[in-house]
Design an enzyme around this catalytic site. Structure first.
Site, PDB file in Angstrom:
ATOM      1  N   HIS A  17     -30.630  36.205 -19.824  1.00 25.82           N
ATOM      2  CA  HIS A  17     -30.812  36.853 -21.310  1.00 25.82           C
ATOM      3  C   HIS A  17     -29.498  37.243 -21.534  1.00 25.82           C
ATOM      4  O   HIS A  17     -28.642  37.479 -20.564  1.00 25.82           O
ATOM      5  CB  HIS A  17     -31.685  38.033 -21.308  1.00 25.82           C
ATOM      6  CG  HIS A  17     -31.393  39.428 -20.652  1.00 25.82           C
ATOM      7  ND1 HIS A  17     -31.497  39.104 -19.289  1.00 25.82           N
ATOM      8  CD2 HIS A  17     -30.896  40.332 -21.087  1.00 25.82           C
ATOM      9  CE1 HIS A  17     -31.141  40.174 -18.668  1.00 25.82           C
ATOM     10  NE2 HIS A  17     -30.630  41.158 -19.718  1.00 25.82           N
ATOM     11  N   HIS A  57     -22.790  38.448 -22.995  1.00 28.04           N
ATOM     12  CA  HIS A  57     -22.774  37.652 -22.071  1.00 28.04           C
ATOM     13  C   HIS A  57     -24.277  37.440 -21.226  1.00 28.04           C
ATOM     14  O   HIS A  57     -24.825  38.127 -21.565  1.00 28.04           O
ATOM     15  CB  HIS A  57     -21.638  37.899 -21.153  1.00 28.04           C
ATOM     16  CG  HIS A  57     -21.926  39.110 -20.430  1.00 28.04           C
ATOM     17  ND1 HIS A  57     -21.552  40.329 -20.772  1.00 28.04           N
ATOM     18  CD2 HIS A  57     -22.688  39.567 -19.292  1.00 28.04           C
ATOM     19  CE1 HIS A  57     -21.886  41.237 -20.080  1.00 28.04           C
ATOM     20  NE2 HIS A  57     -22.811  40.770 -19.235  1.00 28.04           N
TER      21      HIS A  57
END
Length: 177
Positions: free
Chosen positions: A118, A38
């Site tokens: 990220h 995630h």
């Protein structure tokens, strides 16, 4: 409970993750299970259960429009001594993270000094692997998994176990327009 705020990746992107991880899988690093990958907007850490409802109410006030994001690039933090291998994420994630930060400021959470969108793919346990990992990552650094629409984010509970973390969605927050 241990909590964080995140944007989940769509299933079609998560399906591509094992092939990317195989490019650098080796002893001395811990791969993140693809279904758990995630984009973290804010790590909260340990939160008293008695405050969770208030946190949810504050996050409900975060206003954002749906936006297009792209998952592209494989890289590492911090540099020569690699600790984390990640997938890059582009789109206005920083604006959303800033809005989440503002909503949670009254609870005493420190503002994040530097946000970098990220998705963590692996944590490196042995820094001696940095050179070989750098070479492997450079071979896949331009990986492009495509675009998706970000129209929600989630408050998650993380339970750490010897077999890895277990994530549970506490609340979902949808874009306002």
């Amino acid at each position: 409970m241990r909590c964080f705020v995140a944007v989940d990746l769509p299933a079609e992107i998560k399906r591509e993750i094992p092939a990317i991880q195989q490019a650098f899988a080796m002893n001395g690093l811990k791969l993140v299970e693809p279904e758990l990958v995630h984009i973290t907007l804010k790590f909260l850490g340990e939160v008293p259960e008695s405050r969770v409802a208030e946190i949810v109410n504050s996050l409900n006030r975060v206003s954002f429009s749906p936006f297009q994001a792209r998952i592209k690039g494989v890289g590492a933090f911090p540099g020569r001594s690699i600790r984390v291998i990640w997938l890059g994420a582009s789109g206005p994630f920083e604006d959303l993270a800033r809005a989440v930060d503002s909503a949670l400021e009254p609870f005493g959470f420190e503002r994040d000094k530097k946000f970098s969108a990220h998705a963590t793919l692996a944590r490196v346990k042995d820094p001696a692997l940095s050179r070989i990992l750098s070479e492997r990552i450079s071979g896949i650094s331009d990986t492009d998994l495509g675009e998706f629409t970000v129209d929600r984010f989630v408050l998650k509970k993380s339970t750490l176990t010897p077999r890895g973390p277990i994530y549970e969605d506490i609340a979902e927050f949808r874009a306002s327009r």
